[in-house]
Design an enzyme around this catalytic site. Structure first.
Site, short mmCIF file in Angstrom:
data_model
loop_
_atom_site.label_atom_id
_atom_site.label_comp_id
_atom_site.label_asym_id
_atom_site.label_seq_id
_atom_site.Cartn_x
_atom_site.Cartn_y
_atom_site.Cartn_z
N TYR A 19 4.62 15.23 -3.40
CA TYR A 19 3.80 14.19 -5.02
C TYR A 19 5.00 14.23 -5.86
O TYR A 19 4.62 13.31 -6.80
CB TYR A 19 3.45 15.59 -4.65
CG TYR A 19 1.79 16.33 -4.71
CD1 TYR A 19 1.44 15.26 -4.54
CD2 TYR A 19 2.18 17.17 -3.77
CE1 TYR A 19 0.06 15.75 -3.59
CE2 TYR A 19 1.14 17.79 -3.46
CZ TYR A 19 -0.25 17.18 -3.18
OH TYR A 19 -0.98 17.02 -2.58
N HIS B 75 0.49 11.62 -11.10
CA HIS B 75 -0.07 13.20 -11.68
C HIS B 75 0.67 13.96 -11.97
O HIS B 75 0.76 15.25 -12.43
CB HIS B 75 -0.73 13.58 -10.94
CG HIS B 75 -2.19 14.18 -10.90
ND1 HIS B 75 -3.21 13.59 -12.37
CD2 HIS B 75 -2.78 14.41 -10.56
CE1 HIS B 75 -3.87 14.46 -12.87
NE2 HIS B 75 -3.98 15.55 -11.40
N TYR C 178 -0.06 23.80 -8.39
CA TYR C 178 -1.21 22.89 -7.55
C TYR C 178 -2.13 22.85 -9.28
O TYR C 178 -2.12 23.75 -10.05
CB TYR C 178 -1.98 22.41 -6.77
CG TYR C 178 -1.44 22.86 -5.74
CD1 TYR C 178 -0.23 21.01 -5.18
CD2 TYR C 178 0.00 23.92 -4.76
CE1 TYR C 178 0.09 21.19 -3.96
CE2 TYR C 178 -0.19 24.09 -3.90
CZ TYR C 178 1.23 22.25 -3.04
OH TYR C 178 1.38 22.62 -2.52
N ASN D 3 -4.87 21.95 -10.19
CA ASN D 3 -5.88 22.51 -10.85
C ASN D 3 -6.78 23.34 -10.95
O ASN D 3 -7.35 24.04 -11.40
CB ASN D 3 -7.42 21.92 -9.57
CG ASN D 3 -7.63 20.87 -9.50
OD1 ASN D 3 -7.31 19.37 -10.10
ND2 ASN D 3 -8.51 20.07 -8.45
N ASP E 49 -0.25 13.47 -18.46
CA ASP E 49 -0.81 12.22 -17.54
C ASP E 49 -1.69 11.97 -17.45
O ASP E 49 -2.61 12.83 -18.38
CB ASP E 49 -0.45 11.99 -16.00
CG ASP E 49 -1.52 13.22 -15.59
OD1 ASP E 49 -2.56 12.24 -15.23
OD2 ASP E 49 -1.46 14.32 -14.20
N ASN F 270 -7.86 18.22 -14.29
CA ASN F 270 -8.71 19.08 -14.42
C ASN F 270 -7.14 19.78 -14.56
O ASN F 270 -8.10 21.37 -14.93
CB ASN F 270 -8.07 18.97 -12.77
CG ASN F 270 -9.97 18.15 -12.25
OD1 ASN F 270 -10.86 18.41 -13.01
ND2 ASN F 270 -10.10 17.96 -11.46
#
Length: 231
Positions: free
Chosen positions: A54, A59, A104, A106, A132, A153
């Site tokens: 990632y 994100h 993570y 969420n 972001d 989220n």
């Protein structure tokens, strides 16, 4: 100085072995307001996803901005606590905790809530979240005192967990998704070379904005940076 990213596989592996349970009953965070300025400690949380796959994705603008602040201010890493990699230091004469949640995206609110409760912070004056924003072009940033999650989220999770949407935020633009694209695929993708140049400048500017918030206040930061891209 230990850099928060890239994540060290050993640390991440140990952390991920511990199953994170989300509490069933969530109560709003007590404000625990503090009046003397010297008692302030700010939680500056950058949102993103942990793991090499990632890194440098759209994100992870929050993580990238935290890394910029770590480098500038020589913030030493303090390890893993409250479901985040974090470090403590001073920026603009203020005590700060810089945090990158390992939950993570969420579930980012799980980590933020734990920090706020443990350090008895007032989220409305001592929390800054960096993340972001697809509604801003790459290279743009925007500062807000409060607001809704706007479909993000990670922000939905934070608002749900701490019980208020009245906290400071610094948004870093990543651009709107092209027609027909899946949003998750888009935000987990990477920038073009040209876009990345603009985004790297925006990350530096987002770090500048955090420094202004801490040193001069949120209104000064909004006046300086929100008007900057207007033509």
């Amino acid at each position: 100085m230990e850099h928060f990213a890239p994540y060290r596989p050993g640390c991440l592996g140990i952390f991920m072995c511990r199953r994170i349970k989300t509490p069933r009953g969530i109560t709003a965070v007590n404000s625990n307001r503090k009046t003397p300025k010297e008692n302030h400690m700010y939680l500056i949380t950058g949102l993103g996803n942990p793991g090499k796959q990632y890194e440098r994705t759209r994100h992870n603008m929050g993580f990238d901005t935290i890394d910029e602040l770590v480098d500038r201010h020589r913030i030493p890493g303090s390890g893993i606590q409250h479901k985040a990699m974090y470090g403590k230091g001073m920026i603009a004469g203020e005590k700060v905790i810089l945090a990158k949640p390992l939950t993570y995206m969420n579930l980012s609110g799980d980590s933020v809530r734990e920090f706020i409760n443990y350090y008895k912070m007032d989220p409305e004056t001592e929390l800054i979240v960096i993340y972001d924003d697809i509604d801003l072009e790459p290279g743009q940033i925007r500062i807000r005192k409060k607001g809704s999650a706007g479909g993000h989220n990670g922000m939905k999770s934070i608002i749900s967990q701490i019980g208020t949407q009245n906290f400071y935020r610094v948004k870093v633009g990543v651009g709107a998704k092209p027609a027909g694209w899946d949003l998750a695929d888009y935000v987990l993708g990477r920038f073009s070379t040209k876009e990345r140049e603009e985004v790297d400048k925006a990350i530096e500017e987002a770090a500048d904005a955090v420094e202004v918030i801490l040193g001069e206040g949120i209104d000064a930061a909004m006046n300086k940076y929100n008007a900057k891209k207007k033509q």
